[in-house]
Each structure stands twice: as C-alpha cells, then as structure tokens.
Scaffold this motif. Structure first.
Motif, PDB file in Angstrom:
ATOM      1  N   GLY A 275      -5.011  82.927  -3.721  1.00 41.91           N
ATOM      2  CA  GLY A 275      -5.379  82.062  -4.838  1.00 41.91           C
ATOM      3  C   GLY A 275      -6.498  81.118  -4.455  1.00 41.91           C
ATOM      4  N   ALA A 276      -7.345  80.820  -5.430  1.00 42.58           N
ATOM      5  CA  ALA A 276      -8.506  79.982  -5.158  1.00 42.58           C
ATOM      6  C   ALA A 276      -8.133  78.581  -4.700  1.00 42.58           C
ATOM      7  N   GLN A 277      -6.966  78.074  -5.142  1.00 42.02           N
ATOM      8  CA  GLN A 277      -6.613  76.703  -4.789  1.00 42.02           C
ATOM      9  C   GLN A 277      -5.799  76.588  -3.503  1.00 42.02           C
ATOM     10  N   VAL A 278      -5.471  77.712  -2.875  1.00 40.54           N
ATOM     11  CA  VAL A 278      -4.727  77.683  -1.616  1.00 40.54           C
ATOM     12  C   VAL A 278      -5.653  77.254  -0.476  1.00 40.54           C
ATOM     13  N   GLN A 279      -5.200  76.312   0.321  1.00 40.67           N
ATOM     14  CA  GLN A 279      -5.941  75.865   1.504  1.00 40.67           C
ATOM     15  C   GLN A 279      -4.989  75.838   2.697  1.00 40.67           C
ATOM     16  N   GLY A 280      -5.550  75.816   3.896  1.00 43.45           N
ATOM     17  CA  GLY A 280      -4.677  75.787   5.059  1.00 43.45           C
ATOM     18  C   GLY A 280      -5.404  75.397   6.325  1.00 43.45           C
ATOM     19  N   ALA A 281      -4.627  75.078   7.326  1.00 50.53           N
ATOM     20  CA  ALA A 281      -5.160  74.775   8.653  1.00 50.53           C
ATOM     21  C   ALA A 281      -4.051  75.021   9.662  1.00 50.53           C
ATOM     22  N   SER A 282      -4.437  75.381  10.878  1.00 47.26           N
ATOM     23  CA  SER A 282      -3.461  75.607  11.938  1.00 47.26           C
ATOM     24  C   SER A 282      -4.016  75.110  13.260  1.00 47.26           C
ATOM     25  N   VAL A 283      -3.107  74.732  14.155  1.00 47.95           N
ATOM     26  CA  VAL A 283      -3.501  74.242  15.473  1.00 47.95           C
ATOM     27  C   VAL A 283      -2.491  74.746  16.499  1.00 47.95           C
ATOM     28  N   THR A 312       2.173  70.578  -0.342  1.00 44.76           N
ATOM     29  CA  THR A 312       1.822  71.264   0.898  1.00 44.76           C
ATOM     30  C   THR A 312       3.078  71.470   1.724  1.00 44.76           C
ATOM     31  N   ILE A 313       3.129  72.574   2.436  1.00 44.24           N
ATOM     32  CA  ILE A 313       4.275  72.893   3.289  1.00 44.24           C
ATOM     33  C   ILE A 313       3.787  73.042   4.723  1.00 44.24           C
ATOM     34  N   GLY A 314       4.587  72.547   5.667  1.00 41.63           N
ATOM     35  CA  GLY A 314       4.277  72.684   7.085  1.00 41.63           C
ATOM     36  C   GLY A 314       5.147  73.756   7.724  1.00 41.63           C
ATOM     37  N   ILE A 390      -0.033  74.647   4.771  1.00 44.76           N
ATOM     38  CA  ILE A 390      -0.484  75.500   3.668  1.00 44.76           C
ATOM     39  C   ILE A 390      -0.350  74.689   2.377  1.00 44.76           C
ATOM     40  N   HIS A 391      -1.487  74.450   1.737  1.00 49.41           N
ATOM     41  CA  HIS A 391      -1.529  73.684   0.487  1.00 49.41           C
ATOM     42  C   HIS A 391      -1.556  74.660  -0.675  1.00 49.41           C
ATOM     43  N   LEU A 392      -0.650  74.450  -1.636  1.00 46.16           N
ATOM     44  CA  LEU A 392      -0.493  75.380  -2.756  1.00 46.16           C
ATOM     45  C   LEU A 392      -1.152  74.891  -4.040  1.00 46.16           C
ATOM     46  N   GLY A 393      -2.072  73.945  -3.913  1.00 42.97           N
ATOM     47  CA  GLY A 393      -2.813  73.478  -5.086  1.00 42.97           C
ATOM     48  C   GLY A 393      -2.044  72.448  -5.882  1.00 42.97           C
ATOM     49  N   SER A 394      -2.651  71.984  -6.956  1.00 45.59           N
ATOM     50  CA  SER A 394      -2.006  71.007  -7.824  1.00 45.59           C
ATOM     51  C   SER A 394      -1.026  71.701  -8.735  1.00 45.59           C
TER      52      SER A 394
END
Length: 400
Positions: A275-283, A312-314, A390-394
């Motif tokens: 989905g276009a509004q999904v964002q994420g980051a990992s470390v 957002t979920i971790g 992982i961010h699932l948008g508004s």
C-alpha cells in the motif's frame, strides 16, 4: 394507571427513535463490541446498515496478549483470546499469533511422546482458529520465547518472556489503502528442488509494485534444503527497497489455507504489507550492543528514520542467546529501550535461533538501505536482535 400509560408512551418513543433515526442508532451501536454489533444486524434493515457503516470505520489493529505462570486448562492464549474477542472493536481479517513452544506443543521430548506432542499442538491451534471469523487468514507459529505488549494499551510496558506460558495474537481488520496477505512457501511448493516463481507471485512477493514490508518466518530450519529455499525467497525480495524482517521459529502451527505446509515440511511463512501509505524502518542490534546505553542508542537510530508513530506496530526478533543472561541478568533491556523511545507503539516478537533483517528505511519520499554483495551477510544473522517499525497509514476516526 398513569404510571403504566407513561411507561407505554416512553417505550413507544424509544421504539420510534431506534427504528427511524439512523444518527441516533449509529451512535448507540458504535459502543458495542464487534461481536455484539454483528448480532445486531439481525434486528432490522436500519440496524444492519448502521452496523455496516460502523464496521468500515474500525480499521485499527487490535491484539491479545497472554502470559501466565501457572498452567490452566488449555493454553493461556486460547483462553484469553476467547474472552477478549467478546470485547474488541475490530473484525479480524488477518491474524498472526505466536506462542511459546513449551506449553503450546507440550513439554515431552521423548520419541514415544512425539505423536502426542503433534496432536497437542494441532488441537490447540484448532481451538484457537475456531474462535476467529470464518475466512480469516491465520498464520501461527511457536518460538522459545515471546516479546509482547500486554492487551490493555500500547502505553503499557512490553515484556520479554523467556520462560513460561505466553503468546500474542495480532488482529488486523480490513484497512483502506493497506493490503495484508499471508503466505506459506514450503518444500512441497518446490518441484525438482527449485522454487516455483508463481508461488511468490501468488503471495504478492514479486510483481507487486506496492509491496513495502514483509515479515519472514522460517520453520523447519534444521532440515536439509531449508537454507536453499530461504535464499530463493529472500533473493527477489532483497532486490526491492522494502522492509524485510523476521526470524527462525520452532514450528508452524497454523496456516489455514494450505494445510500441507504443516505436515513434516520446512519453509517460509509470514505477512506481506502493501500500500502507498505503508512505511517502515528496521535496525540491527549487533553483538556490540551489550548494555542499556547501547541498546537505547540503537533505538535512537530507529527513531531517526522519522516513521509516524500513530497506527504503527513494532516487531522485535531476538536471538535466544540474548535477553536476560546476555545483559548481565538484567531483564527486559531491549523491550524497555524500545518503549523509552517509542512509548505509544506496541511491540511484538519472539526469541528464536536465527534472525532476518537489515538496517533499512522505506517511506513515501525517502528510502535507504545498507547493501552487501552477499545475501547471507546482509539479511541472515545470529546472536542479534532485529527491531522494526511498520506504519499502516492514517485510519478513519473512531465513532467513540
């Protein structure tokens, strides 16, 4: 007599309101848990239409976490899920659950008890799946230890449970602009020891320009052929700029659309987020992260990615060699470091025997990845912890 007439008059007015004023009906029904809301659709057409509108607004993920010291009848996750599903305001379409290996599958390791253990885990998984809506996509695994935020609120301290009965279930509803798909690619998906690329396409892992994040869970990892299969799955994913994270679990217990994944096989299962509004980051928390200060510094690196924290979920995928003993008998070090940095983001994961992931950022306008010439060096690790956002948008405003 007058009291009786007043009572009848009040009842008739209430009946009129509940049968003719959709705004009032919708407001009242919005306070009902989803199970009761679904039952209310049988009352009349107005209630049915109001309930459907409310269901469309319930787009925030919910979760159920269980952790008990004493053993009760059945697994604690099944008992707690049965209770909490009566109260949640969400209709699950996709569910990921992780439970502890010991109590979910039984503790006996002798050869004579192996069949009993298989039956125990199958019965427990079946009992859990029966609680969920028909047609719900389910992925269930067991691992040596659990990481989870308690059911009450994302503001509650997440716990690293390395021993004892524990588990969690993530309940994902339909979400506008976000597609969550389950997948299971086992050795039975391969012909002549080569992976059928159509299986990856069916899972949305290739030929999917909207793919943003994949949770990858390997099972049967000690069996010959697993490493090759894992490489075949990860290689095309690693060519994309997406979040890839996960780890090695002990066993796959539920995958309700492909039962042959469960039968003496090995493979890779998980969730794909598109989905276009999904964002994420990992470390990656490597071996040089070995105290509270360095753990918190690693979380600050994740914070610097700038991922929105609402909706957002971790995830945390840690080696069984880390945890309390690794940090000099200090408990909950990494989960506490996460909470200190992200106090409103719920955290879930497990302790396993291998980790999958890398340092990577994927947002709508910016992407960053650390690249390596060798896939094994970049994505497959041991004695580390992979921490992910992982961010699932508004989401639509809740009614209440």
């Amino acid at each position: 007599m007058e009291n009786a007439e007043c009572s009848n008059d009040s009842d008739s007015k209430a009946s009129f309101v509940l049968s003719n004023l959709p705004e009032v009906v919708e407001k009242i029904l919005s306070f009902l848990p989803t199970k009761m809301l679904l039952r209310s659709t049988c009352v009349c057409r107005l209630w049915r239409e109001s309930a459907r509108r409310i269901l469309k607004t319930q787009q925030s993920m919910a979760w159920v976490t269980a952790s008990e010291l004493g053993a009760g009848e059945g697994h604690a996750l099944v008992r707690d899920l049965a209770r909490e599903l009566e109260m949640v305001h969400v209709l699950p379409q996709t569910v990921l659950y992780v439970a502890d290996l010991e109590t979910f599958c039984g503790q006996e390791d002798t050869r004579e008890r192996k069949k009993a253990r298989r039956n125990s885990s199958a019965e427990t998984a079946a009992a859990l799946e029966r609680l969920l809506p028909r047609g719900c996509q389910v992925v269930g695994v067991v691992a040596p230890g659990i990481v989870a935020t308690p059911t009450a609120s994302p503001n509650v301290r997440p716990l690293e449970v390395e021993e004892g009965e524990a588990g969690f279930a993530l309940l994902f509803p339909n979400m506008d602009g976000v597609q969550i798909r389950t997948f299971c690619i086992s050795n039975r998906s391969c012909s002549n020891k080569s992976l059928d690329k159509n299986k990856l396409a069916e899972a949305g892992l290739i030929n999917n320009p909207d793919l943003k994040a994949v949770i990858v869970l390997g099972y049967g990892t000690w069996k010959a052929g697993f490493s090759r299969l894992l490489q075949d799955v990860l290689q095309p994913l690693n060519e994309k700029i997406i979040i890839i994270a996960g780890g090695f679990v002990e066993k796959l217990t539920s995958f309700n659309f492909q039962r042959n994944c469960l039968q003496d096989s090995y493979g890779v299962t998980g969730l794909a987020f598109s989905g276009a509004q999904v964002q994420g980051a990992s470390v990656i928390l490597c071996q040089d992260v070995m105290d509270v200060k360095t753990a918190e510094a690693a979380m600050q690196q994740l914070k610097a990615a700038g991922i929105p924290e609402k909706n957002t979920i971790g995830f945390m995928f840690a080696c069984v060699g880390r945890g309390q003993q690794y940090y000099g008998n200090k408990m909950n070090v990494e989960a506490d470091a996460f909470r200190k940095t992200f106090p409103t983001v719920p955290l879930f994961g497990f302790f396993g025997n291998g980790e999958i992931g890398c340092d990577r950022i994927v947002t709508g306008s910016f992407s960053l990845r650390e690249c390596s010439s060798r896939l094994k060096d970049e994505l497959i690790h041991y004695y580390t912890t992979i921490t992910v956002l992982i961010h699932l948008g508004s989401t639509k405003e809740d009614y209440h």
